[in-house]
Write an enzyme that holds these catalytic residues in place. Structure first.
Site, PDB file in Angstrom:
ATOM      1  N   LYS A 184       7.801 -14.807   1.082  1.00 42.37           N
ATOM      2  CA  LYS A 184       7.468 -15.209  -0.293  1.00 42.37           C
ATOM      3  C   LYS A 184       8.396 -14.500  -1.275  1.00 42.37           C
ATOM      4  CE  LYS A 184       4.920 -13.904  -3.625  1.00 42.37           C
ATOM      5  NZ  LYS A 184       5.789 -14.260  -4.776  1.00 42.37           N
ATOM      6  N   GLY A 237       8.161  -3.783  -3.604  1.00 44.32           N
ATOM      7  CA  GLY A 237       7.763  -4.040  -4.989  1.00 44.32           C
ATOM      8  C   GLY A 237       7.145  -2.787  -5.577  1.00 44.32           C
ATOM      9  N   SER A 238       6.278  -2.990  -6.556  1.00 44.49           N
ATOM     10  CA  SER A 238       5.699  -1.850  -7.255  1.00 44.49           C
ATOM     11  C   SER A 238       4.660  -1.134  -6.394  1.00 44.49           C
ATOM     12  CB  SER A 238       5.049  -2.333  -8.550  1.00 44.49           C
ATOM     13  OG  SER A 238       4.028  -3.265  -8.243  1.00 44.49           O
ATOM     14  N   THR A 239       4.476   0.146  -6.669  1.00 41.12           N
ATOM     15  CA  THR A 239       3.481   0.943  -5.939  1.00 41.12           C
ATOM     16  C   THR A 239       2.080   0.375  -6.170  1.00 41.12           C
ATOM     17  OG1 THR A 239       4.846   2.911  -5.899  1.00 41.12           O
ATOM     18  CG2 THR A 239       2.475   3.269  -5.789  1.00 41.12           C
ATOM     19  N   GLU A 240       1.848  -0.083  -7.388  1.00 40.96           N
ATOM     20  CA  GLU A 240       0.547  -0.656  -7.740  1.00 40.96           C
ATOM     21  C   GLU A 240       0.215  -1.852  -6.823  1.00 40.96           C
ATOM     22  OE1 GLU A 240       1.029  -2.079 -11.675  1.00 40.96           O
ATOM     23  OE2 GLU A 240      -0.982  -2.974 -11.743  1.00 40.96           O
ATOM     24  N   GLY A 242       1.742  -2.542  -4.004  1.00 39.47           N
ATOM     25  CA  GLY A 242       1.758  -2.042  -2.616  1.00 39.47           C
ATOM     26  C   GLY A 242       0.375  -1.590  -2.171  1.00 39.47           C
ATOM     27  N   GLU A 259       7.915  -0.715   0.802  1.00 40.80           N
ATOM     28  CA  GLU A 259       9.031  -0.044   0.131  1.00 40.80           C
ATOM     29  C   GLU A 259       8.723  -0.167  -1.355  1.00 40.80           C
ATOM     30  OE1 GLU A 259      11.829   0.515  -1.998  1.00 40.80           O
ATOM     31  OE2 GLU A 259      13.140  -0.934  -1.014  1.00 40.80           O
ATOM     32  N   CYS A 293      14.732   0.453  -7.402  1.00 42.37           N
ATOM     33  CA  CYS A 293      13.639   1.371  -7.055  1.00 42.37           C
ATOM     34  C   CYS A 293      14.145   2.783  -6.806  1.00 42.37           C
ATOM     35  CB  CYS A 293      12.851   0.842  -5.867  1.00 42.37           C
ATOM     36  SG  CYS A 293      13.908   0.310  -4.538  1.00 42.37           S
ATOM     37  N   GLU A 395       7.435   4.913 -13.377  1.00 40.61           N
ATOM     38  CA  GLU A 395       8.626   4.103 -13.158  1.00 40.61           C
ATOM     39  C   GLU A 395       8.758   3.077 -14.284  1.00 40.61           C
ATOM     40  OE1 GLU A 395       8.754   1.360  -9.767  1.00 40.61           O
ATOM     41  OE2 GLU A 395      10.735   2.173  -9.326  1.00 40.61           O
TER      42      GLU A 395
HETATM   43  P1  ADP Z   1       7.079  -6.230 -10.473  1.00 42.48           P
HETATM   44  O1  ADP Z   1       5.876  -5.542 -11.049  1.00 42.48           O
HETATM   45  O2  ADP Z   1       8.286  -5.412 -10.565  1.00 42.48           O
HETATM   46  O3  ADP Z   1       7.229  -7.661 -10.893  1.00 42.48           O
HETATM   47  P2  ADP Z   1       5.602  -6.669  -8.166  1.00 42.48           P
HETATM   48  O4  ADP Z   1       5.288  -5.545  -7.282  1.00 42.48           O
HETATM   49  O5  ADP Z   1       4.546  -7.189  -9.076  1.00 42.48           O
HETATM   50  O6  ADP Z   1       6.876  -6.274  -8.940  1.00 42.48           O
HETATM   51  O7  ADP Z   1       6.154  -7.916  -7.350  1.00 42.48           O
HETATM   52  C1  ADP Z   1       6.841  -7.861  -6.156  1.00 42.48           C
HETATM   53  C2  ADP Z   1       6.404  -9.016  -5.306  1.00 42.48           C
HETATM   54  O8  ADP Z   1       5.018  -8.894  -5.051  1.00 42.48           O
HETATM   55  C3  ADP Z   1       6.587 -10.409  -5.916  1.00 42.48           C
HETATM   56  O9  ADP Z   1       6.972 -11.314  -4.889  1.00 42.48           O
HETATM   57  C4  ADP Z   1       5.196 -10.733  -6.414  1.00 42.48           C
HETATM   58  O10 ADP Z   1       4.935 -12.120  -6.485  1.00 42.48           O
HETATM   59  C5  ADP Z   1       4.343 -10.098  -5.353  1.00 42.48           C
HETATM   60  N1  ADP Z   1       2.970  -9.772  -5.771  1.00 42.48           N
HETATM   61  C6  ADP Z   1       2.529  -9.424  -6.989  1.00 42.48           C
HETATM   62  N2  ADP Z   1       1.198  -9.228  -6.987  1.00 42.48           N
HETATM   63  C7  ADP Z   1       0.770  -9.448  -5.715  1.00 42.48           C
HETATM   64  C8  ADP Z   1      -0.499  -9.400  -5.055  1.00 42.48           C
HETATM   65  N3  ADP Z   1      -1.606  -9.072  -5.712  1.00 42.48           N
HETATM   66  N4  ADP Z   1      -0.534  -9.680  -3.734  1.00 42.48           N
HETATM   67  C9  ADP Z   1       0.580  -9.981  -3.061  1.00 42.48           C
HETATM   68  N5  ADP Z   1       1.799 -10.064  -3.623  1.00 42.48           N
HETATM   69  C10 ADP Z   1       1.902  -9.801  -4.935  1.00 42.48           C
END
Ligand code: ADP
Length: 501
Positions: A184, A237-240, A242, A259, A293, A395
């Site tokens: 995705k 992606g973000s720690t949140e 993750g 990561e 990152c 971050e």
């Molecule tokens: P940013 O905050 O920098 O946009 P994210 O961590 O939100 O980065 O996004 C990284 C990836 O995670 C994207 O592909 C996004 O669609 C996906 N993503 C965001 N929220 C969720 C979630 N709740 N569950 C699974 N994937 C998610």
């Protein structure tokens, strides 16, 4: 795709790639992805959701149990190698599309992202035939060996900062090891991953081995992370987010690798080569608009060199060419989205409230024409920052660096490690014992000495602490995409133990 098409006015159209077919979303919905330099629509993309993820996971399972499991390691390697060549042949067009979708300067897309993509597929092509088990010297008349097998169906969720490169980091080891994938891409930047889907078909991968489902995080992403039909989820992606992924995976005990974010210390000692260190500080925070990152977002300066360094650093930052990312001379393009731009602006306000000084930048640049609607921001330096401030701990993911002063090595190590993240760290010094001492004492997955942001497909990358777990690239990545089976064989021909006659 022609090279001029990437910048064309008429939006491109993309469907989902499931089981070797290009299909609309079950819901029929689509979403638009803008060009962040102008705000204009670049492409209209089918919006995958739970129903499409279900279809993609079923296709990946069928491929895993079927044709793919009968494909030899050599054939897998050859397909990966062919894919790397197909990408290389179209690198220029793909780089242009990456720039149009993400906003990164064309010279970065062309000379960093695309070569990295090719390198990763090429490197893991070589690994396919070298994934081996072991024989274990167990006692008695026993033969014990291990089989290293693929994990199965892997969900992979990737971010928008290096869209195609992140797809390569994830797909290449997974496929080399014999897994199948549902990928995705990020909703901000889905186009190059979908172009990659076309090349995956051309390279001869059987239907269903790779499925690409663009869509939003809360819908498609969440459906993939919580899916009972996947064996592993890999996320960058973000720690949140993750943490959400790890929670969703916990219910099914799906294997997870993450990561995540970072707040890397980039440290300049008084004995450093100042010119080299200034360059490294620039590369550390302004590369890719700071949307990295492992960015060196906490710049630690020794008090003796602080004033001289800051004067030169500020002057250099002020000369960075911000603007049209398709111009070869541009060094910084727009941030990826309005949301990110607003996030950065809110941190500038926060820095002032916290008592830091906005030494340079701090606002969008003045640009002309279509670029007035782009999401640009100037290279920004916060000085007089304390490590405990939120601008030093959180971050920001933009071209914004927090400068912190230190006195001696022990004071430095304590501050550098006082942060939730642990992805990377940099140090600039001519003292080799100090540099290697630092490499041991810093809690981070990657350490750069007199350099920054160096990476290679053969070298592991990943985080300590809340920057995640698992390693991408190098042979370590294969550990995430294989599982070990221990096989015991009796060589004595006699009954075991005391249950015999
Ligand atoms: P940013 O905050 O920098 O946009 P994210 O961590 O939100 O980065 O996004 C990284 C990836 O995670 C994207 O592909 C996004 O669609 C996906 N993503 C965001 N929220 C969720 C979630 N709740 N569950 C699974 N994937 C998610």
């Amino acid at each position: 795709m022609s090279s001029t098409q990437a910048a064309a006015e008429t939006p491109r159209k993309y469907q989902l790639f499931i089981d070797g077919q290009w299909v609309d979303a079950e819901s029929g919905k689509t979403f638009e992805t803008p060009n962040p330099a102008t705000g204009k629509t670049l492409a209209e993309v089918a919006e995958g959701d739970k129903a499409d993820i279900d279809k993609a996971v079923a296709a990946a399972r069928k491929a895993f149990e079927g044709k793919w499991s009968k494909t030899s390691a050599r054939e897998r390697g050859r397909m990966l190698y062919k894919l790397s060549q197909l990408i290389e042949a179209r690198a220029k067009e793909l780089a242009e599309l990456e720039t149009a979708d993400n906003g990164k300067p064309i010279r970065e897309a062309q000379y960093i992202d695309l070569p990295g993509v090719v390198e990763n597929f090429e490197y893991f092509a070589g690994w396919a035939t070298k994934i081996e088990g072991e024989t274990i010297p167990v006692p008695g008349q026993m033969f014990n060996y291990t089989l290293r097998e693929p994990v199965g169906v892997c969900g992979q969720i990737i971010p928008w900062n290096f869209p195609l490169l992140m797809a390569a980091w994830k797909l290449a080891p997974a496929l080399a090891a014999g897994n199948t994938v549902v990928l995705k891409p990020a909703e901000q930047t889905p186009t190059t991953a979908l172009e990659l889907g076309k090349l995956i078909q051309e390279a001869g991968f059987p239907d269903g081995v790779v499925n690409i489902v663009p869509g939003f995080g809360e819908t498609a992403g969440a459906a993939l992370a919580s899916h009972k039909g996947i064996d592993k989820i890999a996320f960058t992606g973000s720690t949140e987010v993750g943490k959400l992924i790890a929670k969703a995976a916990a219910d099914n005990l799906t294997k997870v690798s993450l990561e995540l974010g970072g707040k890397a210390p980039n440290i300049v000692f008084a004995d450093a080569d100042m010119e080299q260190a200034i360059n490294g500080a620039m590369m550390g925070i302004f590369f890719n608009q700071g949307q990295v990152c492992c960015a060196g977002s906490r710049l630690f300066l020794h008090e003796e060199v602080k004033d001289e360094f800051l004067e030169r650093f500020k002057e250099r930052a002020g000369k960075i060419k911000v603007g049209d990312p398709t111009d070869k001379a541009t060094q910084m393009g727009p941030q990826v989205s309005e949301e990110q731009l607003n996030r950065i602006k809110s941190y500038v306000d926060l820095a002032r409230t916290e008592g830091a000084t906005v030494l340079s930048g701090g606002c969008p640049p003045t640009l002309e024409g279509d670029f007035q609607k782009g999401y640009f921001f100037q290279p920004t330096i916060f000085s007089e920052v304390q490590n405990t401030m939120r601008v030093a701990q959180e971050e920001i993911f933009g071209p914004v660096v927090s400068v912190i002063t230190f006195k001696d090595e022990s004071d430095l190590i304590r501050q550098a490690n006082e942060v939730a993240y642990g992805l990377s760290a940099g140090i600039w010094t001519r003292d080799i014992t100090r540099a290697h001492r630092f490499a041991r004492e810093i809690k981070a997955g990657v350490v750069w000495i007199n350099t920054f942001n160096m990476m290679n497909a053969a070298s592991p990358f990943g985080g300590y602490k809340q920057s995640g777990y698992g390693r991408e690239m190098g042979k370590h990545a294969l550990e995430m995409y294989t599982q070990v089976k221990s096989v015991w064989v009796d060589l004595s021909g006699k009954p075991i133990g005391w249950f015999g006659k």
